[in-house]
Design a protein around this motif. Structure first.
Motif: not given
Ligand code: CA
Ligand code: C2E
Ligand code: CA
Length: 516
Positions: A401-404, A424-426, A458-460
């Protein structure tokens, strides 16, 4: 013909009657009997008159019925069978007539193009009958809000258009009208067995300058409606000339994407995904890049939405996925490939089959593929999305699940889809590295993910400060510019070759030491 017969029989009746009736009266008073030939002619005349009168009555009745039937047929062909509103073609006709009539009158005409938000969800969750009931009830609500003399049409699906005579094109007046419609629609609908809620987005414009025709006005309202949808739905927007410029730019971008696809200008780039605890590379996320031979093109944030709207996303994604799978086939087999999938693609019932075939052709184990989907997929046909994801997961493909945290879905809704991981969204991560930043939100999201039994990415992660802030949260994966910018296939190959050499080099002395 009937008229001819009637006229002839009346003339004859007058002629014969004048000659025969006095003779008959005279005969009745004891005079000589009237001429039988003339009497018969008079009787025939009377029969003809009676026949003519009866035929006239029958014909009048027939004509009345035909006129009524034609009016009913016109009404049916002019109206939408479900809601009884006008349909698109009759609206354009009636609206043009309204505009012409308005040339001589003070005031102007406002046009509202209305689209229900997330109506598909009602259909998917409660079934088509409830969806139909809701459309009927929505049409009634809209009609009740409109002043006398307005036109309302259902243009198809969940889209309505209204033409409303207004005294002037004052923004406040339009705002009052649009706000009233939005408020009316937001009230819950009490349909036979369920209570449903929808909101609406509306585009508004006025007949200003008063030379515009219905098609142009509806197009303007449509562009304003697109704007309202894009800016969060459940709102209205007034047409502004820049919307037309944006519309044209979008059409141009769409044409450029088509051209770029044919010219092979879209290429996959790859961003590393790292196990934060060990620092080990676990895989790559494929990100689309548009690289023409000359000049510059916008990034995926701009071109992906346009490709989605114009139906080009499936072809674009297919091409990139094919290339990415070919690239991943050269990587060590433990590395995963994550690809972003648009909600539009998941509406294709053959999506799973096509993807599995691609994996087979590329000779990639399904367990190496991760699909990244966003919460927006929950607003599509959930049954199809669910079935697609389930059949892919049964083959070993994983789903993230992207951009949570950026969507509006509830935990209950999230549970409806079979996810293997959340990202988890950046936007939540960006601040972590700065002085005095608080990690509570990210920590809460991580523990929410753990509560749902899902591992986390965790992204970003842009710098070592963010990484340090995340060091206490336990086992998570991470990605971001801190580990390097997304790079093309050749750069990834070089990176992997270098790390293999490092591994071999660090393994070699040990082997030599052991031998010694
Ligand atoms: Ca994303
Ligand atoms: P996303 O899936 O959230 O992808 C991550 C985006 O964040 C990428 O932007 C990436 O370059 C950027 N990013 C990575 N690390 C950092 C960081 O440390 N800081 C900052 N500020 N940004 C970072 P990109 O490549 O511009 O992609 C934007 C979005 O476009 C993606 O967001 C994804 O939703 C979409 N997208 C990209 N490629 C595709 C594709 O092939 N198919 C579909 N459907 N969508 C795609
Ligand atoms: Ca992604």
């Amino acid at each position: 013909m009937l008229l001819g017969i009637a006229a002839a029989s009346i003339i004859m009746f007058v002629g014969h009657g004048a000659a025969v009736i006095p003779q008959v009266i005279h005969g009745l008073r004891g005079g000589p009997a009237p001429d039988p030939l003339l009497t018969n002619a008079l009787l025939l005349n009377i029969v003809l008159l009676l026949f003519g009168w009866r035929r006239h009555r029958a014909l009048s009745h027939e004509i009345r019925e035909r006129i009524a039937a034609e009016a009913e047929a016109r009404r049916l062909s002019d109206s939408d069978p479900l809601t009884g509103c006008l349909n698109r073609s009759s609206l354009t006709r009636r609206f043009d007539a309204m505009l012409v009539a308005h040339h001589e009158r003070p005031g102007t005409v406002a046009v509202l193009l209305i689209d229900l938000d997330h109506f598909k969800l009602v259909n998917d969750v409660h079934g088509h009958q409830t969806g139909d009931d809701l459309l009927v009830a929505a049409a009634q609500r809209l009609t009740c809000q409109l002043p006398a003399g307005s036109l309302i049409a259902r243009l198809g699906g969940d889209e309505f258009a209204c033409a409303v005579p207004v005294p002037h094109s004052d923004r406040q007046l339009l705002a009052t009208m649009a706000d009233a419609l939005i408020a009316a629609m937001a009230e819950p609908f009490d349909l036979s067995l369920v209570a449903a809620r929808v909101t609406l987005s509306a585009g508004v414009c006025t007949n200003d300058p008063p030379t515009l025709d219905a098609r142009t006005l509806l197009h303007r309202a449509d562009m304003a409606m697109y704007h309202a949808k894009k800016h969060g739905k459940n709102r209205w927007a007034l047409f502004e000339p820049m919307m037309e410029r944006e519309h044209i730019a979008r059409r141009e971008l769409e044409a450029a994407i088509r051209h770029g696809l044919a010219a092979g200008e879209f290429v996959p780039y790859y961003e590393q995904q790292i196990d934060i605890e060990t620092g080990a590379l676990v895989g790559f996320e494929m990100l689309a890049r548009w690289l023409p031979e000359v000049g510059e093109r916008p990034g995926p944030d701009i071109f992906i939405p346009v490709a989605e709207e114009s139906g080009l996303i499936a072809e674009l994604s297919d091409r990139l996925t094919e290339q990415a799978l070919a690239d991943a086939a050269e990587w060590p087999a433990h590395l995963t490939l994550s690809i972003n999938i648009s909600p539009v693609q998941l509406r294709d019932p053959w999506f799973a089959q096509k993807l599995l075939k691609r994996l087979l052709t590329a000779n990639i184990a399904p367990s190496r593929l991760v699909l990244e989907i966003t919460e927006n997929c929950l607003h599509g046909n959930l049954a199809v999305v669910h079935a697609t994801l389930l059949s892919l997961r049964n083959q070993g493909v994983r789903v993230s699940l992207d951009d949570f945290g950026t969507g509006y879905s509830s935990i209950a809704q999230l549970r409806q889809l079979p996810f293997d991981r959340i990202k988890i969204d950046r936007s939540f991560v960006r601040e972590l590295g700065s002085e005095g930043a608080r990690a509570e939100v990210v920590e809460a999201m991580i523990s929410l993910g753990r509560g749902l039994g899902l591992p986390i990415t965790v992204e970003g992660i842009e710098n070592s400060g963010v990484l340090r802030a995340l060091s206490d949260v336990g086992q998570v994966e991470g990605q971001g510019y801190h580990y390097g910018f997304p790079e093309n296939a050749a750069a990834v190959r070089a990176r992997l070759a270098a790390s293999e050499q490092t591994t071999t080099a660090s393994a070699a002395p040990r082997a030599a030491g052991e031998a010694a």
